[in-house]
Design a protein around this motif. Sequence first.
Motif, PDB file in Angstrom:
ATOM      1  N   ILE A 114       0.810  -1.221   0.000  1.00  0.00           N
ATOM      2  CA  ILE A 114       0.000   0.000   0.000  1.00  0.00           C
ATOM      3  C   ILE A 114       0.843   1.271   0.000  1.00  0.00           C
ATOM      4  CG2 ILE A 114      -1.835  -1.209   1.219  1.00  0.00           C
ATOM      5  CD1 ILE A 114      -1.065   0.306   3.734  1.00  0.00           C
ATOM      6  N   ASP A 172       0.161   4.092  -2.404  1.00  0.00           N
ATOM      7  CA  ASP A 172      -1.056   4.874  -2.190  1.00  0.00           C
ATOM      8  C   ASP A 172      -0.802   6.093  -1.314  1.00  0.00           C
ATOM      9  OD1 ASP A 172      -2.353   2.945  -3.638  1.00  0.00           O
ATOM     10  OD2 ASP A 172      -3.059   1.839  -1.891  1.00  0.00           O
ATOM     11  N   ARG A 223      -4.337  -5.888  -3.466  1.00  0.00           N
ATOM     12  CA  ARG A 223      -3.017  -5.584  -4.002  1.00  0.00           C
ATOM     13  C   ARG A 223      -2.369  -6.880  -4.453  1.00  0.00           C
ATOM     14  NH1 ARG A 223      -5.131  -1.584  -3.862  1.00  0.00           N
ATOM     15  NH2 ARG A 223      -4.464   0.472  -3.130  1.00  0.00           N
TER      16      ARG A 223
END
Length: 767
Positions: free
Chosen positions: A425, A428, A724
């Motif tokens: 992540i 992001d 993901r």
Amino acid sequence: MGVGFAVTGGREGWTRTLLTAVGVGLGVALLLLTTAIPGALGARDDRGRGRDELAGRVRQAAENTLLVGTIDTTYKGDEIRGRALRAEGPRAPIPPGLSRLPAPGEMVVSPALADLLASKRGALLKERLPYRTAGRIAERGLIGPDDLAFYLGSEALTGESSSVVRITAFGNDFPAEKLDPRLLLLVVVMFVVLLMPVAVLIATAVRFGGERRDRRLAALRLVGADARTTRWIAAGEALAGSLFGLLFGLGFFLIGRQMTDVAAAFDLSIFPSDLDPSLPPVVLVALAVPAAAVAVTLFALRSVMIEPLGVVRTGTPARRRVWWRLLLPVVGVALLLPLIRRGADAGEFNRGQVIGGTVFLLLGVTALLPWLVEAVVARLGGGRVPWQLAVRRLQLGSGSAARSINGIAVAVAGAIALQMLFMGIENDYVKETGQDPGRAQMSVTSNGQLGGDRVTEITDRIRQTKGVRSAFGRAGTRIGDRADNPAEGASLTIGTCDTLRELARIDRCADGDSFIIEPVGSSDRIVGGMKLAAGRQVVIDPSYGMTGLPASRTPWLIPATAVTVPGRVDASGMLYDGVLATPGSVPAAATRNLTYSLHVRIDPTVPDARDLVRNTAARVDPLSTVNDLSWTRESRRFANVRTALFIGTAVVLLLIGASLLVTMLEQLRERRKLLSVLVAFGTRRSTLSWSILCQTAVPVALGLLLAAVTGVGLGAALLKMVTRPFAVDWSGMALMSGIAAGVVLLVTVLSLPPLWRLMRPDGLRTE
């Protein structure tokens, strides 16, 4: 009777109880610290919101208004919060942590900033802040003891600037932003991963002295106690050790919360008083630890046959069953599977399922590791004498060796899973800024309404600063169709030809020229609701249509020679629109109220060049904002979560190392007579030392292997939950495994001096 044996068993009993208390106390201290962290972060946030200037903003001056200008700065990578203050009446609000407003030319500083200014390291900063220090900011006005902040009294502030706000009170009434589901998942898993090793270590600590305890229980059976009574006596001994462990844990916690330097090393400043756990978690820990001690002891004795003539455990142990151990990870997968299938579509994750699934998967490590160690060592054969001693010892009883490594294995498994989730992540929360540090490394901007001569002076002063290769300055204002319709308009940027070439693709340029930037995606040259064209009559409006700012609107005719040119993204990542003009093409009256922006190129060979630029900017315009240009920018919340993970991991590793040392010393103490017998028969000390190292290395290797498999599996599940792709950070996995192995190796080396003291023939003496 069990409690009595723990406290009245002479030196032997007290030593055993003390080791148990220390092991349990280390775990209790970390539990208390963990329960205190949310409150500490909340207190930091409350103090930070309490000193904001967002709640009481007004437009008109009054007896209770205060002008506040932002003068934040950075020094050697450390952010410094600065505010310039000017009271407009006798009832102006006072910032939290101050007893009065500073007079003009005075500043009130935080203790950390005062220490920095007084040190040699702060010499350049003292040049930037040459004001008289009139006091210190109290704790309620700071987010932490290492907070760098100051308040400056200034007569130069006026309400006629967009960089200055007028307030009637300090505070921030806006609701705090909630964590998004991915970060919330990360935080939940992080707490489980950090607390699971603690629970494992506490369970290990209450089983200290198990072999000697079983022999005592056999003696009790000889004098008439039944099997049930002996088990409850053993539970009483464990209960006493855990109660002492609670006291030790409280003491360790009180000592540890004063060690805020550990948090400061990770750029997280916390007051010791903030680490104050709330009552419900404290009560839960106080009840759960003794209850767990009793439960673990009774569970450990379930397969031990204690008879008057001895303990069956000393014979060949029965093979461990694996079927029920596999149920734990299966249950964990079953809990996480619905969340994996839903992925991020659910928005919010069920915290109970996440916690339960993670706990069961990590518990699977603790359950499977003893079976794995036993199954492997049973197949190990001969070799050199140290290896044979180590293998035989593990074959006779691998349970204590596996238990001592369980905490490390759980920590590594959780760390691998978290690392995979972080990597999945990270993109992001780490965004490209569009900036180009190759063209310029710093920017200096201000929204203050300055004259054109002042902008030129600031640019020249920055350009002449040591360590600056070049500086491109441009001034800004606004143009519109009519002065009474500020909603429609475009920007007017004024600068030299070299500066304008940084903003557009210009071939020929001389002072007096002007250019119209070709709008992106527009063929009719409409910008801000108005059509730009050479020879068009416009109004220069520096107020940007805002009330309270100076209004010196000036009619201007865009020169008929203005050329339309394509725009160019500047070093800050901005694509300008509107009109570009050299100073000679605009009327002097229009250059009285301008904003400005500079891009600065730094000579990397000059030490402290960036701080020298900030010093110059602070002298020529205290309200200017100086920023470093970078390729990417990271979310502060994501960075805070990562910092918390680093701190927690460091503390857990310290705890594991200390607990492992206590565990190893306890095991050596129980084998004192065996070691003495080997020495009496002529075994060399080096042989025994190498056997201890081998005896530790085998469970560690198997534990890290099991941790890697479990960690990758849990990480894959977490990545599926946030939709993901599967990816393993092999370097991160190797680093975590290496750190864990290093901790065990260090503990083993530290245990060698006590081992050598125990290897003496007089250890055969007994009473």
